[in-house]
Design a protein around this motif. Structure first.
Motif, PDB file in Angstrom:
ATOM      1  N   CYS A  42       0.828  -1.202   0.000  1.00  0.00           N
ATOM      2  CA  CYS A  42       0.000   0.000   0.000  1.00  0.00           C
ATOM      3  C   CYS A  42       0.862   1.250   0.000  1.00  0.00           C
ATOM      4  O   CYS A  42       1.953   1.261   0.570  1.00  0.00           O
ATOM      5  N   ALA A  43       0.327   2.298  -0.619  1.00  0.00           N
ATOM      6  CA  ALA A  43       0.986   3.600  -0.615  1.00  0.00           C
ATOM      7  C   ALA A  43       0.111   4.588   0.140  1.00  0.00           C
ATOM      8  O   ALA A  43      -1.105   4.638  -0.067  1.00  0.00           O
ATOM      9  N   VAL A  44       0.746   5.336   1.028  1.00  0.00           N
ATOM     10  CA  VAL A  44       0.067   6.433   1.706  1.00  0.00           C
ATOM     11  C   VAL A  44       0.713   7.710   1.182  1.00  0.00           C
ATOM     12  O   VAL A  44       1.919   7.900   1.321  1.00  0.00           O
ATOM     13  N   VAL A  45      -0.090   8.561   0.562  1.00  0.00           N
ATOM     14  CA  VAL A  45       0.442   9.752  -0.107  1.00  0.00           C
ATOM     15  C   VAL A  45       0.113  10.991   0.722  1.00  0.00           C
ATOM     16  O   VAL A  45      -1.031  11.455   0.715  1.00  0.00           O
ATOM     17  N   SER A  46       1.096  11.496   1.436  1.00  0.00           N
ATOM     18  CA  SER A  46       0.874  12.739   2.181  1.00  0.00           C
ATOM     19  C   SER A  46       0.582  13.813   1.134  1.00  0.00           C
ATOM     20  O   SER A  46       0.824  13.595  -0.045  1.00  0.00           O
ATOM     21  N   SER A  47       0.108  14.945   1.539  1.00  0.00           N
ATOM     22  CA  SER A  47      -0.199  15.968   0.535  1.00  0.00           C
ATOM     23  C   SER A  47       0.895  17.011   0.444  1.00  0.00           C
ATOM     24  O   SER A  47       0.696  18.085  -0.122  1.00  0.00           O
ATOM     25  N   ALA A  48       2.064  16.708   0.982  1.00  0.00           N
ATOM     26  CA  ALA A  48       3.128  17.700   1.134  1.00  0.00           C
ATOM     27  C   ALA A  48       3.585  18.322  -0.187  1.00  0.00           C
ATOM     28  O   ALA A  48       3.606  17.663  -1.231  1.00  0.00           O
TER      29      ALA A  48
ATOM     30  N   VAL B  64       3.468  -1.002   4.051  1.00  0.00           N
ATOM     31  CA  VAL B  64       2.957   0.340   3.774  1.00  0.00           C
ATOM     32  C   VAL B  64       4.129   1.264   3.440  1.00  0.00           C
ATOM     33  O   VAL B  64       5.078   1.384   4.229  1.00  0.00           O
ATOM     34  N   HIS B  65       4.087   1.876   2.270  1.00  0.00           N
ATOM     35  CA  HIS B  65       5.063   2.902   1.909  1.00  0.00           C
ATOM     36  C   HIS B  65       4.408   4.265   2.058  1.00  0.00           C
ATOM     37  O   HIS B  65       3.369   4.528   1.447  1.00  0.00           O
ATOM     38  N   VAL B  66       5.000   5.098   2.890  1.00  0.00           N
ATOM     39  CA  VAL B  66       4.449   6.434   3.112  1.00  0.00           C
ATOM     40  C   VAL B  66       5.330   7.430   2.366  1.00  0.00           C
ATOM     41  O   VAL B  66       6.551   7.421   2.547  1.00  0.00           O
TER      42      VAL B  66
ATOM     43  N   LEU C 268       6.842   0.752   6.326  1.00  0.00           N
ATOM     44  CA  LEU C 268       6.334   0.246   7.608  1.00  0.00           C
ATOM     45  C   LEU C 268       5.684  -1.121   7.403  1.00  0.00           C
ATOM     46  O   LEU C 268       5.007  -1.344   6.390  1.00  0.00           O
ATOM     47  N   PRO C 269       5.880  -2.045   8.338  1.00  0.00           N
ATOM     48  CA  PRO C 269       5.295  -3.375   8.192  1.00  0.00           C
ATOM     49  C   PRO C 269       3.826  -3.398   8.605  1.00  0.00           C
ATOM     50  O   PRO C 269       3.439  -2.719   9.562  1.00  0.00           O
ATOM     51  N   GLY C 270       3.015  -4.163   7.894  1.00  0.00           N
ATOM     52  CA  GLY C 270       1.631  -4.348   8.302  1.00  0.00           C
ATOM     53  C   GLY C 270       1.558  -5.110   9.624  1.00  0.00           C
ATOM     54  O   GLY C 270       2.464  -5.893   9.945  1.00  0.00           O
TER      55      GLY C 270
END
Ligand code: C5P
Length: 322
Positions: A99-105, A254-256, A314-316
């Motif tokens: 999964c990718a978590v895309v901050s809005s930075a 999870v890749h942030v 980060l690991p699930g």
């Protein structure tokens, strides 16, 4: 690693902020809008610092990922109950592999990360963050969008009618009281989350739409305070951290992106707006500085990944035992 340039220092504290922002943060640290009662950093300072894996275990064991369901009081007797999803989000979606978590930075601008982000099985985005016109840098896939109640309520976001919100699964949240008492929260939300939720559901009945249980905010907040040596803002964590932890419960990895700023770090607040303020990256209302310290400690990836891609790994929760 001087030659590679600086990445986020996990010992970041409010004393390292510029004068103006330091004052703003200190003002928020002195407030207690939500009735937080919790031991301060004195008790954290007495304990030894947790390692990354220990921290991951604390979060896995002490933060319950929960969404509102129709059986919960006081909702069970209200029309709202018939609009809430019958099951927890964790029972309905996933598990995903990556999964990718895309901050809005703002540092996502000119990142060229779009393809990499879209290669994940699921992608989380936040609030009013668009993809149209920004595909090269942020991708185009949206699996889950986490939105705060302010975005749902504000006139200029056109939450009820904008196509921005029509892709993927919606999850919303509003700062609840520290007690996490649902009745108390229902009678005193920060923004009219329930009114807007009901309106949206009537207009878009087919789109999955969850509401986070406010308990999750404060359980996560406690993990941050417990692992910091200074008093953090007594306000809920940012959408970015809430979403990251939610995704850790749905994904194997999870890749942030650009939560810990890369070499592109900038005072530009969002990649999609021309507004600059260091508070967007360092926090003012939210304990964002401390959230980033925690994420840096839990990161399984390299500093080089942070520097070039703004990427944290980060690991699930299902992939490690405590
Ligand atoms: O501003 P907004 O809350 O919509 O952004 C989504 C999330 O991205 C924030 O909650 C925060 O965690 C993260 N963010 C950041 N630095 C920025 C902007 C956003 O870390 N400059």
């Amino acid at each position: 690693n001087g030659a590679l340039g600086e990445v986020w220092n996990e010992e970041m504290s409010s004393s390292m902020l510029g004068k103006r922002l330091r004052k703003v943060v200190q003002n928020f640290q002195a407030m207690n809008k939500y009735g937080v009662r919790y031991p301060g950093p004195e008790s954290a300072a007495r304990r030894s610092k947790l390692s990354g894996p220990e921290l991951l275990c604390q979060i896995k064991e002490m933060v319950q990922i929960a969404t509102l369901t129709p059986d919960m009081e006081p909702f069970s007797g209200l029309p709202l109950a018939s609009q809430l999803p019958p099951r927890q989000i964790t029972a309905d979606i996933g598990p995903f592999k990556t999964c990718a978590v895309v901050s809005s930075a703002g540092s996502l601008k000119n990142s060229g990360l779009g393809k990499e982000i879209d290669s994940h099985d699921a992608v989380m985005r936040f609030n009013a963050a668009p993809t149209t016109g920004f595909e090269k840098d942020v991708g185009s896939k949206t699996t889950v969008r986490l939105i705060n109640s302010q975005v749902m309520a504000s006139e200029d976001h056109h939450f009820l009618s904008s196509s921005l919100y029509s892709a993927g699964i919606l999850v919303s949240w509003d700062p609840g009281p520290y007690s996490s008492d649902l009745r108390e929260w229902f009678n005193k939300t920060d923004y009219p989350i329930f009114k807007q939720y009901q309106r949206y559901r009537r207009l878009h009945p087919q789109q999955p739409f969850y509401i986070l249980h406010p308990r999750m905010e404060w359980q996560l907040w406690q993990r941050i305070q417990d692992n910091m040596v200074e008093t953090i803002q007594k306000n809920p964590p940012s959408s970015g951290l809430l979403g990251t932890v939610l995704m850790m419960s749905l994904c194997e990895v999870v890749h942030v992106y650009e939560f810990l700023p890369s070499r592109r770090k900038t005072e530009l607040c969002h990649y999609y707006q021309r507004f600059s303020d260091a508070a967007c990256t360092l926090g003012a209302y939210h304990p964002l500085l401390y959230e980033k310290n925690l994420v840096k400690r839990m990161n399984k990836g390299s500093n080089h990944d942070i520097y070039t891609h703004g990427r944290v790994t980060l690991p699930g929760f299902t992939t490690f035992n405590c």
